[in-house]
Every structure is written in structure tokens, then in C-alpha cells.
Design an enzyme around this catalytic site. Structure first.
Site, PDB file in Angstrom:
ATOM      1  N   ASN A   4       0.856  -1.189   0.000  1.00 19.24           N
ATOM      2  CA  ASN A   4       0.000   0.000   0.000  1.00 19.24           C
ATOM      3  C   ASN A   4       0.888   1.233   0.000  1.00 19.24           C
ATOM      4  O   ASN A   4       1.513   1.551   1.002  1.00 19.24           O
ATOM      5  CB  ASN A   4      -0.886  -0.029   1.261  1.00 19.24           C
ATOM      6  CG  ASN A   4      -1.664   1.256   1.458  1.00 19.24           C
ATOM      7  OD1 ASN A   4      -1.838   2.033   0.523  1.00 19.24           O
ATOM      8  ND2 ASN A   4      -2.134   1.488   2.677  1.00 19.24           N
ATOM      9  N   TRP A   5       0.919   1.923  -1.140  1.00 22.13           N
ATOM     10  CA  TRP A   5       1.836   3.078  -1.267  1.00 22.13           C
ATOM     11  C   TRP A   5       1.284   4.345  -0.609  1.00 22.13           C
ATOM     12  O   TRP A   5       1.945   5.359  -0.574  1.00 22.13           O
ATOM     13  CB  TRP A   5       2.126   3.350  -2.747  1.00 22.13           C
ATOM     14  CG  TRP A   5       2.889   2.237  -3.418  1.00 22.13           C
ATOM     15  CD1 TRP A   5       3.369   1.092  -2.837  1.00 22.13           C
ATOM     16  CD2 TRP A   5       3.245   2.148  -4.805  1.00 22.13           C
ATOM     17  NE1 TRP A   5       4.011   0.320  -3.777  1.00 22.13           N
ATOM     18  CE2 TRP A   5       3.947   0.941  -4.993  1.00 22.13           C
ATOM     19  CE3 TRP A   5       3.044   2.980  -5.911  1.00 22.13           C
ATOM     20  CZ2 TRP A   5       4.440   0.544  -6.239  1.00 22.13           C
ATOM     21  CZ3 TRP A   5       3.535   2.587  -7.148  1.00 22.13           C
ATOM     22  CH2 TRP A   5       4.227   1.379  -7.308  1.00 22.13           C
ATOM     23  N   LYS A   6       0.046   4.307  -0.198  1.00 19.31           N
ATOM     24  CA  LYS A   6      -0.602   5.476   0.424  1.00 19.31           C
ATOM     25  C   LYS A   6      -0.425   6.702  -0.484  1.00 19.31           C
ATOM     26  O   LYS A   6      -0.431   6.544  -1.698  1.00 19.31           O
ATOM     27  CB  LYS A   6      -0.037   5.715   1.829  1.00 19.31           C
ATOM     28  CG  LYS A   6      -0.004   4.435   2.658  1.00 19.31           C
ATOM     29  CD  LYS A   6       0.253   4.661   4.103  1.00 19.31           C
ATOM     30  CE  LYS A   6       0.421   3.315   4.795  1.00 19.31           C
ATOM     31  NZ  LYS A   6       0.308   3.386   6.225  1.00 19.31           N
ATOM     32  N   HIS A  90      -9.377   1.086   5.200  1.00 24.43           N
ATOM     33  CA  HIS A  90      -8.058   1.203   5.843  1.00 24.43           C
ATOM     34  C   HIS A  90      -8.178   2.105   7.074  1.00 24.43           C
ATOM     35  O   HIS A  90      -8.949   3.066   7.066  1.00 24.43           O
ATOM     36  CB  HIS A  90      -7.049   1.790   4.845  1.00 24.43           C
ATOM     37  CG  HIS A  90      -5.640   1.727   5.329  1.00 24.43           C
ATOM     38  ND1 HIS A  90      -5.133   2.627   6.233  1.00 24.43           N
ATOM     39  CD2 HIS A  90      -4.646   0.851   5.073  1.00 24.43           C
ATOM     40  CE1 HIS A  90      -3.875   2.301   6.504  1.00 24.43           C
ATOM     41  NE2 HIS A  90      -3.554   1.240   5.802  1.00 24.43           N
ATOM     42  N   GLU A  92      -6.473   4.427   8.202  1.00 23.17           N
ATOM     43  CA  GLU A  92      -6.264   5.868   7.976  1.00 23.17           C
ATOM     44  C   GLU A  92      -7.521   6.512   7.410  1.00 23.17           C
ATOM     45  O   GLU A  92      -7.810   7.681   7.684  1.00 23.17           O
ATOM     46  CB  GLU A  92      -5.053   6.079   7.051  1.00 23.17           C
ATOM     47  CG  GLU A  92      -3.750   5.812   7.793  1.00 23.17           C
ATOM     48  CD  GLU A  92      -2.622   5.278   6.928  1.00 23.17           C
ATOM     49  OE1 GLU A  92      -2.674   5.401   5.697  1.00 23.17           O
ATOM     50  OE2 GLU A  92      -1.667   4.713   7.517  1.00 23.17           O
ATOM     51  N   GLU A 162      -5.279  -5.466  10.636  1.00 24.26           N
ATOM     52  CA  GLU A 162      -4.247  -4.455  10.849  1.00 24.26           C
ATOM     53  C   GLU A 162      -4.488  -3.767  12.186  1.00 24.26           C
ATOM     54  O   GLU A 162      -5.289  -2.816  12.263  1.00 24.26           O
ATOM     55  CB  GLU A 162      -4.293  -3.415   9.728  1.00 24.26           C
ATOM     56  CG  GLU A 162      -4.074  -3.974   8.359  1.00 24.26           C
ATOM     57  CD  GLU A 162      -3.529  -2.920   7.404  1.00 24.26           C
ATOM     58  OE1 GLU A 162      -2.384  -3.069   6.966  1.00 24.26           O
ATOM     59  OE2 GLU A 162      -4.235  -1.945   7.140  1.00 24.26           O
ATOM     60  N   GLY A 168       2.387   1.837  10.713  1.00 24.56           N
ATOM     61  CA  GLY A 168       3.299   2.965  10.549  1.00 24.56           C
ATOM     62  C   GLY A 168       4.022   3.361  11.823  1.00 24.56           C
ATOM     63  O   GLY A 168       4.598   4.446  11.909  1.00 24.56           O
ATOM     64  N   SER A 207       3.498  -2.623  10.244  1.00 26.89           N
ATOM     65  CA  SER A 207       4.963  -2.609  10.367  1.00 26.89           C
ATOM     66  C   SER A 207       5.625  -3.936   9.972  1.00 26.89           C
ATOM     67  O   SER A 207       6.589  -4.360  10.599  1.00 26.89           O
ATOM     68  CB  SER A 207       5.374  -2.184  11.776  1.00 26.89           C
ATOM     69  OG  SER A 207       4.895  -0.874  12.044  1.00 26.89           O
ATOM     70  N   GLY A 228       2.765  -1.152   4.288  1.00 22.14           N
ATOM     71  CA  GLY A 228       2.847   0.258   3.920  1.00 22.14           C
ATOM     72  C   GLY A 228       4.296   0.659   3.686  1.00 22.14           C
ATOM     73  O   GLY A 228       4.859   0.452   2.613  1.00 22.14           O
ATOM     74  N   GLY A 229       4.923   1.173   4.731  1.00 16.86           N
ATOM     75  CA  GLY A 229       6.279   1.741   4.644  1.00 16.86           C
ATOM     76  C   GLY A 229       7.279   0.886   3.880  1.00 16.86           C
ATOM     77  O   GLY A 229       7.972   1.379   2.974  1.00 16.86           O
TER      78      GLY A 229
HETATM   79  C1  PEP Z   1      -0.681  -0.196   5.882  1.00 12.46           C
HETATM   80  O1  PEP Z   1      -0.618   0.866   5.301  1.00 12.46           O
HETATM   81  O2  PEP Z   1      -1.654  -0.929   5.685  1.00 12.46           O
HETATM   82  C2  PEP Z   1       0.404  -0.580   6.818  1.00 12.46           C
HETATM   83  C3  PEP Z   1       0.303  -1.724   7.442  1.00 12.46           C
HETATM   84  O3  PEP Z   1       1.439   0.297   6.962  1.00 12.46           O
HETATM   85  P1  PEP Z   1       2.873  -0.036   7.644  1.00 12.46           P
HETATM   86  O4  PEP Z   1       3.381  -1.301   6.998  1.00 12.46           O
HETATM   87  O5  PEP Z   1       3.726   1.154   7.310  1.00 12.46           O
HETATM   88  O6  PEP Z   1       2.656  -0.209   9.095  1.00 12.46           O
END
Ligand code: PEP
Length: 245
Positions: A4-6, A90, A92, A162, A168, A207, A228-229
């Protein structure tokens, strides 16, 4: 393994990344690779993933097919541009944009109507975990988000667990904590949809990085990762796809 590039990457950055990912993963046959670029890069990324084993999804949709909804994106548009998946709910979007289990439910239904596969995100906050409300929260989310779906529909979507406190933050759930909730999600599924419980794919997100990926993926009820990251850099995303440190 889903990235997920956000709200990251210009068209050029997204295109270059996808080209490199295609080259480095063209020998991968046992893992489904999925990326979620921002809307603006979907068209260009779709041109790069043709004839590859990489799939593409959008990070959000609206719950109507068309009409006077300024600034929103229709599931039909997402399908038209080459997406096969869509992220729904999600944390966010729940936190900053007022997404609720009810809007998630509407979005899942419309996504399925046009043939998109929803990846439905659920997870408890730190407060809910500390108050021993993790399982209540998860059960409520599964029931409300999936309300009214047939067994067939419930089986064909993907659930992403999640924990909000792990997204994040660099704080990953331990493999045991993640496994415990994944297994609970399957139990809730079993009560409502019976046989779908064994077929449903449940991803862990929060993470995930090359150091913890293999331990997490080794858990019996974890079927993949939503990242994500660590999906933003080729070096780490390639390692995640291949479960390497
Ligand atoms: C996500 O965006 O769904 C996520 C899990 O981010 P991260 O891996 O950065 O925690």
C-alpha cells in the site's frame, strides 16, 4: 504480498518502481504480488504490469457507480483503469475521513458488483487492546462490514487484520498476537459462513518488514501481508515478496 503506497510516488516514480519490481520478481510463482499505487499513477502502472505476475488495486472507492459526487472515484473507473482489487476501510480512512463499518459495507457491495476484489481492513486501537476489547471489536467489524453478503461473496473477498497501533509505528504485533486474532477471525467466519472460514484469505498488516516477515507468514492462519512503509523501497519490497531478511 500487498504493498500500500498510500499518498506517495509521482507517475514517474511509480513507473520506475513497477519496472524494477517486474524485473526482480518475474521468477516468483508461489506468491501473489499486489500493489496499491495512488489514483494518479494507476494508468501508467497498469501499462507496466501487463504480461507480468503483478496485480494492481486502488486505495479507495465511492459506494455509487456514477453521479454528482464531486471528488469521488467510482468502482467502475477503477475497474476500467486496470485494477482488480480495492482497499476498503483502511484505518487511515477510518481515522481521517470518517469511514465506518457501515460505509465499508456499502463499498464492499458495490466493489463486488463490478467484479473488484475488496481487501477489507479491520483492527483494534491500542485503547481497545488495553481494555481487553480486541475480540469484541474484531467480531463487530467482521459482522457489520460483511453484513448482507452471501457465503460466496464473503469467501471471495480478502480480510486484512491491521492492529491500528501497529500501522506505521514500527511496533509489529508478535507472530503469536497476530495468529491469535487471525484464528479468531476464522472462528467468527465459521459461525456465519461455515465452510468459507477455511477458504478466506487473511492478511496481516502493521509494520511488516524483511526482519519479521517470515515469522509472521509462518503462522497457520496468516495468508499474506499488507505492507505500507516497507513496500515503498524496491529493496525491502522484493525481500518481502520473497520472504527474505
Ligand atoms: C498499511 O498501510 O496498511 C500498513 C500496514 O502500513 P505499515 O506497513 O507502514 O505499518
Amino acid at each position: 504480498m500487498a504493498g500500500n503506497w498510500k499518498m506517495n510516488k509521482t507517475i514517474l516514480e511509480a513507473t520506475n518502481f513497477t519496472k524494477a519490481l517486474k524485473n526482480s520478481t518475474n521468477d516468483v510463482t508461489d506468491v501473489d504480488i499486489l500493489i496499491f499505487p495512488p489514483f494518479t499513477a494507476l494508468y501508467a502502472v497498469n501499462n507496466e504490469i501487463k504480461n507480468s505476475n503483478i496485480n494492481m488495486g486502488a486505495q479507495n472507492i465511492f459506494w455509487e457507480l456514477k453521479g454528482a459526487f464531486t471528488g469521488e472515484i467510482s468502482p467502475l473507473m477503477i475497474k476500467d483503469i486496470g485494477c482488480s482489487y480495492v482497499l476498503i476501510g483502511h484505518s487511515e480512512r477510518r481515522q481521517y475521513f470518517g469511514e465506518t463499518n457501515e460505509t465499508v459495507n456499502k463499498k464492499i457491495k458495490i466493489a463486488m458488483e463490478v467484479g473488484l476484489i475488496p481487501i477489507v481492513c479491520i483492527g483494534e486501537t491500542l485503547k481497545e487492546r488495553k481494555d481487553n476489547n480486541t475480540f469484541n471489536t474484531i467480531e463487530k467489524q467482521v459482522k457489520e462490514c460483511l453484513m448482507g453478503l452471501s457465503t460466496e461473496q464473503a469467501t471471495s473477498l480478502v480480510v486484512a487484520y491491521e492492529p491500528v497501533w501497529a500501522i506505521g509505528t514500527g511496533k509489529t504485533a508478535t507472530p503469536e498476537q497476530a495468529q491469535e486474532v487471525h484464528s479468531f477471525i476464522r472462528k467468527v467466519y465459521k459461525k456465519i459462513y461455515n465452510s468459507a472460514a477455511d477458504k478466506i484469505r487473511i492478511l496481516y498488516g502493521g509494520s511488516v518488514n524483511p526482519n519479521n516477515v517470515s515469522e509472521l507468514m509462518n503462522q497457520s492462519d496468516i495468508d499474506g501481508g499488507l505492507v505500507g512503509g516497507a513496500s515503498l523501497e524496491m529493496e525491502s519490497f522484493e525481500k518481502l515478496v520473497k520472504y527474505l531478511k
